[in-house]
Design an enzyme around this catalytic site. Structure first.
Site, PDB file in Angstrom:
ATOM      1  N   THR A   1       0.843  -1.193   0.000  1.00  0.00           N
ATOM      2  CA  THR A   1       0.000   0.000   0.000  1.00  0.00           C
ATOM      3  C   THR A   1       0.876   1.241   0.000  1.00  0.00           C
ATOM      4  OG1 THR A   1       0.000   0.096   2.390  1.00  0.00           O
ATOM      5  CG2 THR A   1      -1.789  -1.137   1.371  1.00  0.00           C
TER       6      THR A   1
ATOM      7  N   GLU B   1      -6.386  -2.769  -1.264  1.00  0.00           N
ATOM      8  CA  GLU B   1      -6.839  -3.957  -0.543  1.00  0.00           C
ATOM      9  C   GLU B   1      -7.927  -4.720  -1.288  1.00  0.00           C
ATOM     10  OE1 GLU B   1      -6.151  -1.063   0.624  1.00  0.00           O
ATOM     11  OE2 GLU B   1      -5.146  -1.175   2.557  1.00  0.00           O
TER      12      GLU B   1
ATOM     13  N   LYS C   1     -13.100  18.530  10.890  1.00  0.00           N
ATOM     14  CA  LYS C   1     -14.064  18.700  11.982  1.00  0.00           C
ATOM     15  C   LYS C   1     -14.018  20.149  12.404  1.00  0.00           C
ATOM     16  CE  LYS C   1     -12.747  14.211  12.344  1.00  0.00           C
ATOM     17  NZ  LYS C   1     -11.401  13.780  11.995  1.00  0.00           N
TER      18      LYS C   1
ATOM     19  N   TRP D   1     -18.942  18.025  10.592  1.00  0.00           N
ATOM     20  CA  TRP D   1     -17.995  17.339   9.724  1.00  0.00           C
ATOM     21  C   TRP D   1     -18.094  17.926   8.332  1.00  0.00           C
ATOM     22  CZ3 TRP D   1     -17.001  11.442  10.313  1.00  0.00           C
ATOM     23  CH2 TRP D   1     -16.630  11.177  11.644  1.00  0.00           C
TER      24      TRP D   1
HETATM   25  P1  AMP Z   1      -5.161   3.147  -2.930  1.00  0.00           P
HETATM   26  O1  AMP Z   1      -5.234   2.000  -2.016  1.00  0.00           O
HETATM   27  O2  AMP Z   1      -3.865   3.882  -2.871  1.00  0.00           O
HETATM   28  O3  AMP Z   1      -5.531   2.771  -4.311  1.00  0.00           O
HETATM   29  O4  AMP Z   1      -6.234   4.204  -2.452  1.00  0.00           O
HETATM   30  C1  AMP Z   1      -7.584   3.868  -2.296  1.00  0.00           C
HETATM   31  C2  AMP Z   1      -8.341   5.070  -1.844  1.00  0.00           C
HETATM   32  O5  AMP Z   1      -8.506   6.006  -2.926  1.00  0.00           O
HETATM   33  C3  AMP Z   1      -9.749   4.778  -1.402  1.00  0.00           C
HETATM   34  O6  AMP Z   1      -9.797   4.270  -0.091  1.00  0.00           O
HETATM   35  C4  AMP Z   1     -10.402   6.149  -1.538  1.00  0.00           C
HETATM   36  O7  AMP Z   1     -10.113   6.977  -0.432  1.00  0.00           O
HETATM   37  C5  AMP Z   1      -9.717   6.716  -2.769  1.00  0.00           C
HETATM   38  N1  AMP Z   1     -10.563   6.521  -3.954  1.00  0.00           N
HETATM   39  C6  AMP Z   1     -10.469   5.578  -4.895  1.00  0.00           C
HETATM   40  N2  AMP Z   1     -11.427   5.732  -5.833  1.00  0.00           N
HETATM   41  C7  AMP Z   1     -12.161   6.812  -5.473  1.00  0.00           C
HETATM   42  C8  AMP Z   1     -13.319   7.478  -6.000  1.00  0.00           C
HETATM   43  N3  AMP Z   1     -13.896   7.094  -7.123  1.00  0.00           N
HETATM   44  N4  AMP Z   1     -13.804   8.541  -5.323  1.00  0.00           N
HETATM   45  C9  AMP Z   1     -13.223   8.962  -4.175  1.00  0.00           C
HETATM   46  N5  AMP Z   1     -12.136   8.383  -3.632  1.00  0.00           N
HETATM   47  C10 AMP Z   1     -11.610   7.316  -4.260  1.00  0.00           C
END
Ligand code: AMP
Length: 560
Positions: free
Chosen positions: A189, A336, A446, A451
């Protein structure tokens, strides 16, 4: 457990385990002569691709790679990467896709943690690799990837150069059947706090993910994204969540694929034109980069369907892309989750509505794809109503979610607390089944007991004509707990200060979209917004930068 009727298979009956090799076979059955292209340098047919996968399997086996070993790749998006996505898991080994944009220390950590045995290194990363070589604890052999066959490298225990080795290897390999629950891939990650965490996916998970993704991309009439006559070019790195799994879908369907190597906007535009690309996927910032590059000016990108994920898709980018001929569709997922969780689905009711309403839904995170279950969870584990208004942490179940973090029992237990995978995202779920991501839990602002979604504020600010890019974070405030702070990159020739931004946001306060505390009392005008290794807004860095600027009374700041 329910006492269902399970009939043991007849002796010798073949259960055809869900293995990645089965995805490979079908693509070349459909389109033997269709091409896989690498930059402006190389192209070959699916028939040749299949042979190359077998050759690579022979090279790896001859070099001593065994089932269960972890084989790491450091490369840009290439035909070689695609070959590794098949050959490595198909011999029963685990493919570790290294995030080459992490720091050298983090890469070292991930390679030792994943127990990489064998590493394929692009010549461009030889310097980086050599800087950590002495501290790698499990690597036994290396293999060089290069666009210039004459190049060699001073790598320890180098087996040879990829193309040369492939050319000398047999084009046939009898890929065995094995347990479909064997781990096929792993990667780390990109979280900005603590050490990266290793996620992992099995053959069964990847095959099911591929089938679900293909069915969604190809079958939803209102947002039909990928069919066998499309031309596919990824613009998300293959090291990050299997390039969203689409190379597996494209290969299964025998679709023409174009791999651009290192992302250079001008090369992307050139390939788009010469190879007649019709389908891509990327994070918003990369699309911005492509649209802004010199060679993209005056080009009508008509016919290009692009999935945007990884970050929220705001309306301004959606409209800007549309004006250039690009049809954007939002999708949602994370490291994940393999990654696909949801994608826009404009149902009949929405189709009958206004264009404006359809846009609102196209830019949301979408509707969960088949086999995915979603729910909202409160802090004490209770499930919350999916009424379009109640906010809670989005939690998931699906056949392709990582079953934990590699060798991290405590973090794995937290990820799967109460039997659902925790996304760390605050969302609402509505009547149409749409997920609306409000924010990451740690980015919600916040302020004054309320929020505030940083994503929502970014969306509203991005609609100002002077704004090219925006990031909103919460910063500590003695009176309100936190206050929003906006970091802006302006379009050439435009000006904007905190007062101008307030004027822009006032109507949204009057219409009740946001409350008046959502108007930032301080903003910063910068030339670039810090990004993470995968091109997302780096909010941790941004908070640190702001604290420094405030302490130094920086000239970037504009205050109400
Ligand atoms: P990663 O694991 O680095 O791919 O990041 C995943 C995170 O990207 C998710 O938990 C979201 O916070 C954000 N994310 C992915 N797709 C979207 C989307 N369509 N809209 C808003 N946030 C997104």
């Amino acid at each position: 457990m329910l006492q269902t009727r399970v009939i043991p298979p007849t002796e010798n009956a073949n259960q055809a385990p869900l293995l990645i090799k089965r995805l490979l076979l079908s693509g070349s059955r459909y389109e033997k002569t269709r091409e896989i292209v690498y930059r402006d340098q190389l192209r070959f047919s699916y028939a040749t691709f299949n042979e190359r996968v077998a050759r690579l399997a022979n090279v790896l086996t001859a070099a001593g790679v065994k089932a269960g070993d972890t084989v790491a790749v450091m490369d840009w998006d290439s035909h070689r990467y695609l070959e590794c996505m098949f050959a490595i898991p198909m011999i029963g080994a685990v493919l570790h896709t290294i995030n080459i944009r992490l720091s050298a220390d983090q890469i070292l950590y991930t390679m030792n943690h994943a127990e990489d045995k064998f590493v394929l290194v692009n010549s461009e990363f030889v310097g980086l690799y050599k800087s950590i070589e002495g501290q790698l604890t499990t690597v036994e052999k290396t293999l060089l990837l290069t666009d210039e066959a004459s190049k060699t490298a001073d790598l320890a225990n180098l087996v040879g150069e990829y193309e040369g080795l492939l050319a000398a290897a047999s084009p046939a390999y009898d890929f065995p059947d094995f347990d479909e629950n064997s781990v096929a891939t792993t990667f780390y990650t990109t979280g900005t706090t603590g050490n990266p965490k290793g996620v992992y996916f099995t053959h069964r998970q990847l095959v099911l993910h591929t089938l679900a993704e293909a069915s969604v991309l190809g079958s939803v009439d209102s947002v039909r994204l990928l069919g066998t006559n499309d031309v596919y070019m990824p613009i998300t790195p293959m090291f990050h969540v299997h390039a969203w799994g689409i190379p597996y879908v494209a290969t299964m369907l025998g679709i023409k694929q174009v791999y651009p190597g290192r992302y250079e906007p001008d090369m992307l535009v050139k390939l788009w034109q010469t190879e007649k690309v019709t389908f891509s996927h990327c994070v918003p910032t990369i699309l911005q980069m492509v649209l802004n590059c010199k060679s993209a000016q005056n080009i009508d990108f008509g016919g290009w369907k692009v999935i945007i994920g990884g970050s929220a898709l705001n309306r301004a980018l959606y409209e800007a892309a549309k004006a250039r001929g690009i049809q954007l569709t939002a999708a949602y997922g994370m490291s994940e989750t393999c990654p696909l969780i949801s994608c826009a689905h404009i149902n009949e009711e929405l189709l009958a509505g206004s264009e404006d309403e359809r846009t609102t839904y196209r830019i949301k995170a979408g509707v969960p794809v088949p086999l995915v279950e979603t729910a909202l969870m409160g802090p004490d584990g209770q499930l919350l109503p999916a009424d379009g208004e109640t906010q809670g942490e989005l939690v998931l179940r699906a056949p392709w979610l990582t079953m934990g973090y590699f060798n991290e029992p405590q973090k794995s237990a937290e990820l799967w607390e109460h039997g659902w995978l925790h996304t760390g995202d605050v969302a609402t779920l509505d009547d149409f089944g749409f997920i609306d991501i409000r924010d990451r839990i740690k980015d919600v602002i916040k302020t004054g007991g309320e929020w505030l979604s940083s994503l929502e504020l970014e969306d509203l600010i991005s609609r100002h004509p002077a704004v090219r890019e925006v990031a909103v974070v919460g910063i500590p405030d003695p009176q309100w707990g936190e206050r929003p702070f906006a970091l802006l990159v302006l379009r050439d020739g435009h000006e904007l200060d905190a007062r101008g931004l307030k004027e822009h946001l006032k109507p949204f306060v009057e219409q009740g979209n946001i409350n008046k505390w959502a108007i930032p009392s301080q903003i910063a005008i910068v030339t670039e917004v810090p990004k993470t290794s995968v091109g997302k807004l780096d909010k941790k860095r941004i908070r640190l930068d702001i604290a420094q600027w405030q302490a130094a009374g920086s000239a970037f700041l504009s205050t109400l």
